[in-house]
Design an enzyme around this catalytic site. Structure first.
Site, PDB file in Angstrom:
ATOM      1  N   ASP A  35      36.667  52.680  25.035  1.00  0.00           N
ATOM      2  CA  ASP A  35      36.738  51.226  24.831  1.00  0.00           C
ATOM      3  C   ASP A  35      37.068  50.492  26.131  1.00  0.00           C
ATOM      4  O   ASP A  35      37.984  49.664  26.176  1.00  0.00           O
ATOM      5  CB  ASP A  35      37.778  50.902  23.756  1.00  0.00           C
ATOM      6  N   VAL A  79      51.349  42.450  20.558  1.00  0.00           N
ATOM      7  CA  VAL A  79      52.148  42.922  21.677  1.00  0.00           C
ATOM      8  C   VAL A  79      53.180  41.853  22.034  1.00  0.00           C
ATOM      9  O   VAL A  79      52.845  40.668  22.142  1.00  0.00           O
ATOM     10  CB  VAL A  79      51.268  43.234  22.900  1.00  0.00           C
TER      11      VAL A  79
END
Length: 391
Positions: free
Chosen positions: A221, A109
Site C-alpha cells: 500500500d 491516530v
C-alpha cells in the site's frame, strides 16, 4: 508543694501535694506516653507492611498480565523489545485522545506524550475482525525491523477490546498533506531538493523491505498517505497493516487484493500471486505525484483528457520533461535529477512486472549510478501514449 487545678464553677483550686506525689504522677504520665507510642507503632508498622505488600502484589499482577499479553504475541513473531501499554496509560498519554492527527480505514491516530516526555503517535483501531488482523500484521512486520526510512513502532496496547499501536512521532505528518492542494499544508510548497530526497529515501526504505531484512516484506500500500515526514522532511514508510511477509525461499505469494485505487499494479486485478514488483509499481505512481505535485487518483489533469501517466508521457515525448514538474518549483528544479526521477517512474509503472526494475536498480538510477533500461523506457512511453488507458 502546691498544685493548681480548676473547680466545677470555673474558679482556681489549689491543692497541696508532697514532692514525692508529684514525682510519681510525672512518672506515670511518662509511662502512659511511652505506652501510647508503642501501641501506635505496633499498629502502624504492620499496616504499612500490608499496604506495601498490596502495592507489590498489584504491581506484580500487572507485570504478569503484560508479560502474558506479550508472550501471546511473541508466538506470532512479536519482538520482546516492544513496550506494552494499558488503556489507562494511553488515555493519559493522549490527554483522553484529544488531538487527532488523522484517520485511516480502520482507526484514528492521536498525538501523545509518554511519561519520559517522548512524543508519540497513537493509532487507536476500531473493534472489528479486519482491524484485529491489521493490528497483528503491523506488529509482526514493522515490530521486527529497524531502518532510518521506516517508521519505528515503539509498542502496543491490548486491553480488553482496545487495540492501539504506538509509533514515533513525525512532526510534518504525511507527504499527502504537501501534495493535496486542498489540505491545510497546501501553502507549504516543498522545493525540488526536498522532493528528490523524499523519493530517494522512500526507495531506500522499500529496498530494505524487499532485499535486506530477515523476511522479504511486500508493503502492498505505497502511496503519499503512507510516507511520513520527520522534522527535517526525511521520509519514513509507514502503515504496514496490509503488508505481506514472504520467506526468502519464495518470490511470490497468493493473497487477496490489497492497496489503494490509483496505485494498484495490474496483476492485482488478475488474481495471480504477487511479488515485490507491486510495490515498485505503486512507488512509480507516487514518484510521478512527487514530481508534478498532482494526485493521480483524480485520473485526469485539468488541462488534459488523458490518464495521468499518459499526460506525463506526452509531455516527455514533446521534449518538455520539465513541464511535468510542479509549476511552483519548476524554475528551480535540477533538470538532471528530474530526468532520472522521470525515467524511474516510467519504468516502474510498466504493465509487465518483469519489465519493472527492482528497488535496488531504482536507487541506483536515482543516485546517478545507472541509466536504467533506455529501450524499455522508450517503449513504455510510446505504449502510454498509444493506449490512453486507465487501469
Amino acid at each position: 508543694m502546691r498544685a493548681e487545678a480548676t473547680s466545677s464553677d470555673g474558679q482556681p483550686l489549689f491543692i497541696r501535694l508532697a514532692a514525692s506525689d508529684v514525682s510519681q504522677l510525672s512518672a506515670h504520665a511518662g509511662r502512659s506516653s511511652s505506652s501510647s507510642r508503642v501501641v501506635a507503632l505496633s499498629i502502624s508498622i504492620p499496616l504499612s507492611v500490608a499496604v506495601l505488600s498490596c502495592l507489590f502484589i498489584g504491581a506484580w499482577f500487572i507485570h504478569r498480565r503484560r508479560r502474558r499479553l506479550l508472550e501471546k504475541f511473541v508466538k506470532d513473531g512479536t519482538p520482546t523489545s516492544l513496550s506494552t501499554f494499558t488503556y489507562k496509560e494511553m488515555k493519559i498519554a493522549t490527554n483522553n485522545f484529544a488531538q487527532k492527527l488523522g484517520k485511516g480505514a480502520f482507526g484514528s491516530v492521536f498525538k501523545g506524550i509518554l511519561p519520559n516526555k517522548t512524543l508519540v503517535a497513537v493509532k487507536r483501531l476500531e473493534v472489528s475482525a479486519q482491524a484485529e488482523k491489521q493490528f497483528r500484521a503491523e506488529i509482526s512486520t514493522i515490530g521486527n525491523i529497524n531502518h532510518v526510512n521506516l517508521v519505528r513502532l515503539r509498542g502496543f496496547c491490548v486491553d480488553g477490546s482496545e487495540r492501539m499501536l504506538v509509533y514515533e512521532f513525525m512532526q510534518n505528518g504525511s507527504l499527502n498533506n504537501f501534495l493535496s492542494r486542498r489540505s491545510k499544508e497546501a501553502d507549504k510548497v516543498l522545493d525540488w531538493n526536498t522532493r528528490f530526497g523524499i523519493a530517494l529515501g522512500t526507495a531506500k526504505g522499500l529496498l530494505y523491505l524487499h532485499e535486506e531484512c530477515r523476511d522479504r516484506i511486500i508493503h502492498c500500500d505505497i502511496k503519499p498517505e503512507n510516507i511520513l515526514l520527520d522534522a527535517d522532511f526525511s521520509p519514513k514508510v509507514a502503515d504496514f497493516g496490509l503488508a505481506k511477509l514472504v520467506g526468502r525461499d519464495f518470490s511470490r505469494v497468493l493473497t487477496t487484493t490489497r492497496g489503494t485505487r490509483g496505485y494498484l499494479a495490474p496483476e492485482w486485478l488478475t488474481g495471480v500471486p504477487i511479488t515485490v514488483k507491486v510495490d515498485v509499481y505503486s512507488f512509480g505512481m507516487t514518484l510521478l505525484e512527487i514530481i508534478s505535485g498532482r494526485r493521480n487518483i483524480d485520473y485526469r489533469v485539468q488541462e488534459s483528457q488523458y490518464y495521468f501517466p499518459t499526460w506525463a508521457a506526452i509531455q516527455i515525448q514533446k521534449g518538455n520533461t520539465i513541464g511535468i514538474v510542479d509549476e511552483r518549483i519548476a524554475d528551480k528544479a535540477d533538470i538532471e535529477e528530474v530526468r532520472r526521477a522521470v525515467v524511474v517512474s516510467i519504468l516502474c509503472i510498466q504493465e509487465d512486472e518483469n519489465g519493472r526494475p527492482s528497488m535496488a536498480q531504482v536507487v541506483q538510477i536515482l543516485e546517478g549510478k545507472s541509466e536504467g533500461n533506455v529501450a524499455k523506457y522508450e517503449r513504455r512511453l510510446q505504449a502510454l501514449i498509444d493506449d490512453h488507458c486507465v487501469y
